[in-house]
Enzyme design. Structure first.
Site, PDB file in Angstrom:
ATOM      1  N   LYS A 120     -50.481 -48.181 -33.136  1.00 13.73           N
ATOM      2  CA  LYS A 120     -49.574 -47.096 -32.754  1.00 13.73           C
ATOM      3  C   LYS A 120     -49.671 -45.905 -33.707  1.00 13.73           C
ATOM      4  O   LYS A 120     -49.248 -44.798 -33.367  1.00 13.73           O
ATOM      5  CB  LYS A 120     -48.129 -47.609 -32.709  1.00 13.73           C
ATOM      6  N   LYS A 211     -55.690 -55.070 -23.140  1.00 15.34           N
ATOM      7  CA  LYS A 211     -54.555 -55.636 -22.389  1.00 15.34           C
ATOM      8  C   LYS A 211     -54.009 -54.604 -21.408  1.00 15.34           C
ATOM      9  O   LYS A 211     -54.141 -53.392 -21.628  1.00 15.34           O
ATOM     10  CB  LYS A 211     -53.455 -56.114 -23.334  1.00 15.34           C
ATOM     11  N   LYS A 214     -48.678 -50.098 -20.572  1.00 16.33           N
ATOM     12  CA  LYS A 214     -48.080 -48.923 -19.931  1.00 16.33           C
ATOM     13  C   LYS A 214     -48.659 -47.645 -20.517  1.00 16.33           C
ATOM     14  O   LYS A 214     -48.593 -46.583 -19.915  1.00 16.33           O
ATOM     15  CB  LYS A 214     -46.554 -48.943 -20.035  1.00 16.33           C
TER      16      LYS A 214
HETATM   17  P1  TYM Z   1     -42.756 -55.006 -25.290  1.00 16.77           P
HETATM   18  O1  TYM Z   1     -41.528 -54.357 -24.778  1.00 16.77           O
HETATM   19  O2  TYM Z   1     -43.900 -54.150 -25.685  1.00 16.77           O
HETATM   20  O3  TYM Z   1     -43.298 -56.031 -24.234  1.00 16.77           O
HETATM   21  C1  TYM Z   1     -42.425 -56.989 -23.702  1.00 16.77           C
HETATM   22  C2  TYM Z   1     -43.106 -58.320 -23.549  1.00 16.77           C
HETATM   23  O4  TYM Z   1     -44.164 -58.207 -22.606  1.00 16.77           O
HETATM   24  C3  TYM Z   1     -45.340 -58.766 -23.163  1.00 16.77           C
HETATM   25  N1  TYM Z   1     -46.501 -58.054 -22.622  1.00 16.77           N
HETATM   26  C4  TYM Z   1     -47.559 -58.682 -22.100  1.00 16.77           C
HETATM   27  N2  TYM Z   1     -47.831 -59.990 -21.914  1.00 16.77           N
HETATM   28  C5  TYM Z   1     -49.014 -60.303 -21.348  1.00 16.77           C
HETATM   29  N3  TYM Z   1     -49.922 -59.386 -20.971  1.00 16.77           N
HETATM   30  C6  TYM Z   1     -49.700 -58.061 -21.131  1.00 16.77           C
HETATM   31  N4  TYM Z   1     -50.597 -57.173 -20.745  1.00 16.77           N
HETATM   32  C7  TYM Z   1     -48.477 -57.656 -21.726  1.00 16.77           C
HETATM   33  N5  TYM Z   1     -47.922 -56.453 -22.035  1.00 16.77           N
HETATM   34  C8  TYM Z   1     -46.710 -56.719 -22.585  1.00 16.77           C
HETATM   35  C9  TYM Z   1     -45.195 -58.555 -24.668  1.00 16.77           C
HETATM   36  O5  TYM Z   1     -45.978 -59.460 -25.376  1.00 16.77           O
HETATM   37  C10 TYM Z   1     -43.727 -58.815 -24.860  1.00 16.77           C
HETATM   38  O6  TYM Z   1     -43.457 -60.180 -25.008  1.00 16.77           O
HETATM   39  N6  TYM Z   1     -41.380 -56.294 -29.830  1.00 16.77           N
HETATM   40  C11 TYM Z   1     -41.236 -56.612 -28.460  1.00 16.77           C
HETATM   41  C12 TYM Z   1     -39.802 -56.595 -27.971  1.00 16.77           C
HETATM   42  C13 TYM Z   1     -38.878 -57.360 -28.842  1.00 16.77           C
HETATM   43  C14 TYM Z   1     -38.719 -58.774 -28.846  1.00 16.77           C
HETATM   44  C15 TYM Z   1     -37.749 -59.022 -29.844  1.00 16.77           C
HETATM   45  C16 TYM Z   1     -39.303 -59.798 -28.122  1.00 16.77           C
HETATM   46  C17 TYM Z   1     -38.033 -56.846 -29.762  1.00 16.77           C
HETATM   47  N7  TYM Z   1     -37.338 -57.860 -30.371  1.00 16.77           N
HETATM   48  C18 TYM Z   1     -37.346 -60.343 -30.119  1.00 16.77           C
HETATM   49  C19 TYM Z   1     -38.898 -61.093 -28.400  1.00 16.77           C
HETATM   50  C20 TYM Z   1     -37.928 -61.357 -29.411  1.00 16.77           C
HETATM   51  C21 TYM Z   1     -42.006 -55.591 -27.653  1.00 16.77           C
HETATM   52  O7  TYM Z   1     -42.188 -54.474 -28.028  1.00 16.77           O
HETATM   53  O8  TYM Z   1     -42.391 -55.997 -26.477  1.00 16.77           O
END
Ligand code: TYM
Length: 343
Positions: A120, A211, A214
Site C-alpha cells: 500500500k 489476487k 477492488k
Molecule cells: P479486507 O477488508 O481487505 O478484506 C476482507 C476479507 O476478505 C478477504 N479477501 C479475499 N479472500 C480471498 N480472495 C481474495 N481475492 C480476497 N480479497 C479479500 C481478506 O483476506 C479478508 O479476510 N484487515 C482486514 C479487516 C480486519 C479484520 C480484523 C479481519 C480488520 N480487523 C479482525 C479479521 C479480524 C482487511 O482489511 O480485510
C-alpha cells in the site's frame, strides 16, 4: 459460567462494493461455520472495521456500505441467534484503546515487514500512519474477544501471525490475559473443515498471478456481488487460462485454471480435492469455464434476490444489540490490560 466454546470472529472493510474474493474467501466460510458453531454455544462476532476503512478512500457512503456488507451475510444464509453478534468497530471504543496499549509492545521493524504495508505504500511519497499501524488495530480487534478462529483470506495471515506474537509478548511480560488465535494453518483447516485446508486467495480473472482485488479497476478482472448474472458469466468465459491444455490444480503453472477450480469448489461447497478428481484427464477449458460461469451466475441470482428483501432497520437492530454485547466483553478485557500495564 465461562463459555468454553471457541469464539469465531471476522471483519470486512466496507470501503466499496464487495467482490467474489470477499464472498468465497470469507463470507461463505464464515456463514457455514457460524451456522454450525453458534448452535453449540460459540460466539460468532461479525464486525465492520470502520476505523480500518478510513485509512484509505471510501467509494460511496460508509454507513450505507457497511449496512450492505452486513446484509450480504444474511443473504448468504447466516442464521441469526443469540450467539451471533454484529457490531461496528468505532462503536466499541475499547478497540482503539487496546490498540494503543499494544502499540507500546509492537516494534517499527515488525510493522515495516508487513506485506500489505509495503504494497500500500509502494511508490508513494507520503503514507498515513494509519496504514502503518493497521495490523495492531486488527490484533486488538481479535484479542479483546479471546477469538480463536478468525476466518480471513490468505492475504491476512501475516496479520494473524503478528497478533499471536503481540499477545504472546504481552502475556509473557505482564500476565496471561490474552488468548492466542489459532495458527494460520489451523485456521485454514478449520475453515475448510479438513486437514488439507490452505488459505483462500481468489485470483484476478485477467491476471491470475494476482489476487482479485477492488483496487484493480479493470472490469473483467473481478466479479462484483452486484454484477448482473449474465455479466458475471461473460467475465468467467473471458478469464485468462494457459496453453498447457490440461485441467489440473497447479497454482504455480496454471493459476487461471486452478482459480476456476477453486471458485467452482467454493461456490458449491465441494472439497477441492473431489473437484480436481472429477476434472482429471479433461482438456477442454471451455467446458470448465461454462460450468463455473453457470455456478457463479446461479449463486449471484439467488443471493441478489435475497439481499433485496432485507431492510436497513433489520441490520440497525442487530447492530444495536451486538454493540451492547461487544462493549461489555471488550471493556472487561481492556480493563485487565490496563491493570497489567499499570494504568
Ligand atoms: P479486507 O477488508 O481487505 O478484506 C476482507 C476479507 O476478505 C478477504 N479477501 C479475499 N479472500 C480471498 N480472495 C481474495 N481475492 C480476497 N480479497 C479479500 C481478506 O483476506 C479478508 O479476510 N484487515 C482486514 C479487516 C480486519 C479484520 C480484523 C479481519 C480488520 N480487523 C479482525 C479479521 C479480524 C482487511 O482489511 O480485510
Amino acid at each position: 459460567m465461562k463459555n468454553t466454546q471457541p469464539t469465531i470472529l471476522t471483519g470486512i472493510r466496507a470501503n466499496s462494493e464487495l467482490h467474489l474474493g470477499h464472498f468465497l474467501g470469507v463470507i461463505m466460510p464464515m456463514v457455514r461455520l457460524a451456522n454450525k458453531y453458534s448452535e453449540t454455544g460459540s460466539n460468532i462476532n461479525i464486525f465492520v472495521p470502520d476505523l480500518h476503512s478510513i485509512i484509505s478512500e471510501i467509494d460511496g457512503d460508509l454507513q450505507q456500505n457497511l449496512i450492505r456488507t452486513l446484509k450480504i451475510y444474511l443473504a448468504a444464509g447466516l442464521k441469526v441467534n443469540q450467539n451471533v453478534h454484529f457490531y461496528r468497530q468505532s462503536r466499541v471504543p475499547a478497540h482503539s484503546e487496546l490498540c494503543w496499549i499494544l502499540d507500546c509492545t509492537a516494534t517499527m521493524g515488525e510493522l515495516n515487514r508487513m506485506t500489505q504495508f509495503k504494497d500500500k505504500s509502494e511508490g508513494k511519497d507520503s503514507v498515513n500512519v494509519g496504514i502503518f499501524n493497521y495490523p495492531v488495530l486488527m490484533a486488538a480487534d481479535i484479542l479483546l474477544y479471546d477469538a480463536i478462529y478468525v476466518p480471513v483470506g490468505e492475504d491476512q495471515f501475516q496479520h494473524l501471525e503478528l497478533t499471536r506474537r503481540l499477545a504472546e509478548r504481552f502475556n509473557h511480560k505482564y500476565d496471561e490475559i490474552f488468548t492466542l488465535p489459532a495458527t494460520p494453518k489451523k485456521q485454514a483447516e478449520f475453515m475448510a473443515g479438513n486437514s488439507e485446508g490452505e488459505g483462500v486467495r481468489i485470483r484476478d480473472l485477467q491476471n491470475p498471478e494476482k489476487k482479485m482485488s477492488k483496487s484493480n479497476h479493470a472490469e473483467n478482472s473481478k466479479i462484483m456481488l452486484s454484477d448482473e448474472p449474465n455479466i458475471a458469466r461473460k467475465k468467467i468465459m473471458s478469464a485468462t487460462t494457459d496453453s498447457i491444455g490440461k485441467i489440473q490444480y497447479d497454482m504455480f503453472n496454471q493459476p487461471g485454471i486452478s482459480n476456476l477450480l477453486q471458485i467452482e469448489a467454493l461456490v458449491n461447497g465441494v472439497p477441492l480435492q473431489d473437484l480436481i478428481s472429477t476434472w482429471a484427464g479433461e482438456t477442454h477449458y471451455g467446458d470448465l469455464k461454462q460450468k463455473v460461469a453457470e455456478s457463479v451466475a446461479t449463486m449471484l441470482e439467488e443471493f441478489q434476490h435475497k439481499i433485496d428483501q432485507i431492510s436497513d432497520d433489520q441490520i440497525l437492530e442487530l447492530l444495536n444489540a451486538g454493540e451492547e454485547y461487544a462493549n461489555k466483553i471488550a471493556n472487561t478485557k481492556l480493563k485487565q490490560a490496563q491493570t497489567c500495564v499499570g494504568l
